[in-house]
Design an enzyme around this catalytic site. Structure first.
Site, short mmCIF file in Angstrom:
data_model
loop_
_atom_site.label_atom_id
_atom_site.label_comp_id
_atom_site.label_asym_id
_atom_site.label_seq_id
_atom_site.Cartn_x
_atom_site.Cartn_y
_atom_site.Cartn_z
CB CYS A 1 -5.33 5.95 22.44
SG CYS A 1 -5.86 5.07 24.30
CG ASP A 2 -3.76 9.39 21.23
OD1 ASP A 2 -4.78 9.10 20.67
OD2 ASP A 2 -3.55 10.04 22.20
CB CYS B 1 -3.63 6.65 26.02
SG CYS B 1 -4.23 5.16 25.50
C1 LIG Z 1 -6.67 11.82 26.68
C2 LIG Z 1 -6.99 10.51 26.84
C3 LIG Z 1 -7.19 10.00 25.38
C4 LIG Z 1 -7.69 8.60 25.39
N1 LIG Z 1 -8.07 7.94 24.20
C5 LIG Z 1 -8.30 6.70 24.03
C6 LIG Z 1 -8.77 6.13 22.88
O1 LIG Z 1 -8.37 6.67 21.97
N2 LIG Z 1 -9.47 4.81 22.89
C7 LIG Z 1 -9.48 4.16 24.02
O2 LIG Z 1 -9.92 2.84 23.83
N3 LIG Z 1 -9.34 4.62 25.24
C8 LIG Z 1 -8.82 5.86 25.38
N4 LIG Z 1 -8.61 6.57 26.60
C9 LIG Z 1 -8.70 5.73 27.60
C10 LIG Z 1 -10.35 5.82 27.93
O3 LIG Z 1 -10.71 7.16 27.99
C11 LIG Z 1 -10.39 5.13 29.35
O4 LIG Z 1 -9.89 3.71 29.24
C12 LIG Z 1 -12.06 5.01 29.50
O5 LIG Z 1 -12.63 6.33 29.60
C13 LIG Z 1 -12.22 4.45 31.13
O6 LIG Z 1 -13.47 4.39 31.09
P1 LIG Z 1 -14.43 4.34 32.60
O7 LIG Z 1 -15.83 4.33 32.21
O8 LIG Z 1 -13.82 3.22 33.42
O9 LIG Z 1 -13.90 5.71 33.34
P2 LIG Z 1 -13.74 7.22 32.88
O10 LIG Z 1 -13.83 7.24 31.73
O11 LIG Z 1 -12.79 7.63 33.78
O12 LIG Z 1 -15.30 8.06 33.64
C14 LIG Z 1 -15.48 8.06 34.97
C15 LIG Z 1 -16.46 8.62 35.44
O13 LIG Z 1 -16.76 8.47 36.79
C16 LIG Z 1 -17.19 9.82 37.24
N5 LIG Z 1 -17.14 9.82 38.59
C17 LIG Z 1 -15.82 10.20 39.18
N6 LIG Z 1 -15.81 10.07 40.56
C18 LIG Z 1 -17.14 10.15 40.73
C19 LIG Z 1 -18.22 10.41 41.85
N7 LIG Z 1 -17.60 10.49 43.13
N8 LIG Z 1 -19.42 10.28 41.84
C20 LIG Z 1 -19.98 10.05 40.61
N9 LIG Z 1 -19.31 9.92 39.45
C21 LIG Z 1 -17.98 9.84 39.61
C22 LIG Z 1 -16.65 10.91 36.14
O14 LIG Z 1 -17.37 12.18 36.31
C23 LIG Z 1 -16.89 9.91 34.80
O15 LIG Z 1 -18.17 10.25 34.42
C24 LIG Z 1 -7.97 7.77 26.44
C25 LIG Z 1 -7.95 8.39 27.99
C26 LIG Z 1 -7.46 9.75 27.73
C27 LIG Z 1 -7.03 10.53 29.25
#
Ligand SMILES: Cc1cc2nc3c(=O)[nH]c(=O)nc-3n(C[C@H](O)[C@H](O)[C@H](O)COP(=O)(O)OP(=O)(O)OC[C@H]3O[C@@H](n4cnc5c(N)ncnc54)[C@H](O)[C@@H]3O)c2cc1C
Length: 333
Positions: free
Chosen positions: A139-140, A136
């Protein structure tokens, strides 16, 4: 023993979108159940410092997600360590089955299963994740001020990331296995005009190299796919930009998605085409992919679920609107 749970709001996923939806839904007395999947806390649990979450100058990703989880539990949401493996959205209430064999009967469903960055699959890539390897740029990038970095990929995201990074870093080397980019022409023109960017065509990454405690990236081993010639370059960071995959395998065919599997929602809304099913966060967002935008959509989804329930119960539409306003006022207290 298999159990059947009933809820007004089933939240599938426990990242920023799922936990925020849980906080709002619990405060609206929807008694939500959050099924957390294999990665409770979501993508931020695999990163180190987060410096763009409002209110926290710098916080470790896992610590931020622990706080969100604790807040969701504090508001009364029921948090379950399980995975949804099957959904039936053909009639209300919706019925979802879990991996553990439990059944969830829900008046509304909020899908917040997020997405996963695609990785190269190198052991060294995972070893240095968050220590110089990132998925990302937004982010970084700020962690690489005046440093030299590599961007891997050839699509719109890779080109956008490279251009974004030039605002922070000294030099960006783009590594692409082919001899053309898939990115839009206008983006490519900007890229080729940027003196901070060098493009290496026909090149793949064989290994990311690093040292030290805590470990950090110091270089990269590259290979020309035509000649097999190997090269080692000293660099400080690697941004892998080869795409994202939304976690929607369970929902494909049950709710409309785009060709890449992202769930489609109505404009300015988290409502899907199925009344009572909402989608929030990275699972429906291929553009921003940030914790704060995912959380914002989680909030929207819970408010929309609450409005939907109010409108589909014996409440009048007016009462539904009143309750929505109460909830909003409560949120700002
Ligand atoms: C390495 C990295 C660093 C990042 N750094 C930043 C940062 O510094 N700042 C920032 O704003 N964003 C950052 N991001 C992006 C940020 O993490 C995402 O935009 C954010 O987490 C998205 O949130 P979400 O709730 O949509 O999904 P996610 O965080 O992807 O969570 C998905 C959830 O769904 C669950 N799930 C999936 N399938 C199922 C299922 N079938 N049944 C039940 N549960 C399920 C998973 O277990 C998880 O709990 C980073 C991403 C990565 C990979």
């Amino acid at each position: 023993m298999a159990t059947t749970f009933k809820t007004k709001a089933l939240i599938i996923g426990a990242g920023p979108a799922g936990y925020t939806a849980a906080i709002y839904a619990a405060r609206a007395n929807l008694e939500p159940i959050v099924v957390q999947g294999l990665q409770p806390g979501g993508q931020l649990t695999i990163t180190s410092d987060v410096e763009n979450w409002p209110g926290e100058t710098s916080i470790l990703g896992p610590d931020l997600m622990d706080k969100m989880q604790a807040q969701a539990a504090h508001t009364g949401a029921k948090l379950v360590y399980d995975l949804i493996s099957e959904v039936d959205f053909s009639k209300r209430p919706f019925v979802c089955q879990s991996d553990a064999g439990d059944t969830y009967v829900a008046d509304t469903v909020i899908i917040a299963t997020g997405a996963q960055a695609k990785w190269l699959g190198l052991p060294s890539e995972q070893a240095f994740l968050g220590q110089g390897v990132s998925g990302c740029a937004v982010c970084d990038a700020a962690f690489f001020k005046n440093k030299d970095v590599v961007v891997v990929g050839g699509g719109n995201t890779a080109v956008e990331d490279a251009l974004y990074l030039t605002r922070h870093v000294r030099k960006v080397t783009m590594v692409h296995r082919r001899d053309t980019f898939r990115a839009e022409k206008v983006m490519q023109d900007r890229l080729f005009a940027n003196p901070k960017i060098e493009v290496l065509w026909h090149t793949v990454v064989d290994e990311i190299v690093g040292d030290g405690v805590p470990s950090r990236v110091t270089g990269i081993k590259l290979r020309d796919v035509r000649t097999g010639a190997a090269e080692h370059r000293p660099i400080d960071g690697v941004f892998v930009a080869i795409g994202h995959a939304p976690a929607t395998s369970v929902f494909v065919g049950k709710v409309p998605t785009d060709p890449d599997g992202y769930i489609l929602t109505k404009p300015d809304s988290t409502a899907t085409a199925i009344p009572g099913v909402f989608a929030a966060g990275d699972v429906k967002d291929r553009i921003y992919r940030q914790a704060v935008t995912a959380a914002g959509m989680g909030c929207m989804a819970a408010l929309e679920a609450e409005k939907f329930l109010a409108e589909h119960s014996h409440d009048s539409g007016e009462r539904a609107e009143e309750r929505r306003e109460e909830q909003m006022i409560g949120a700002w207290d």
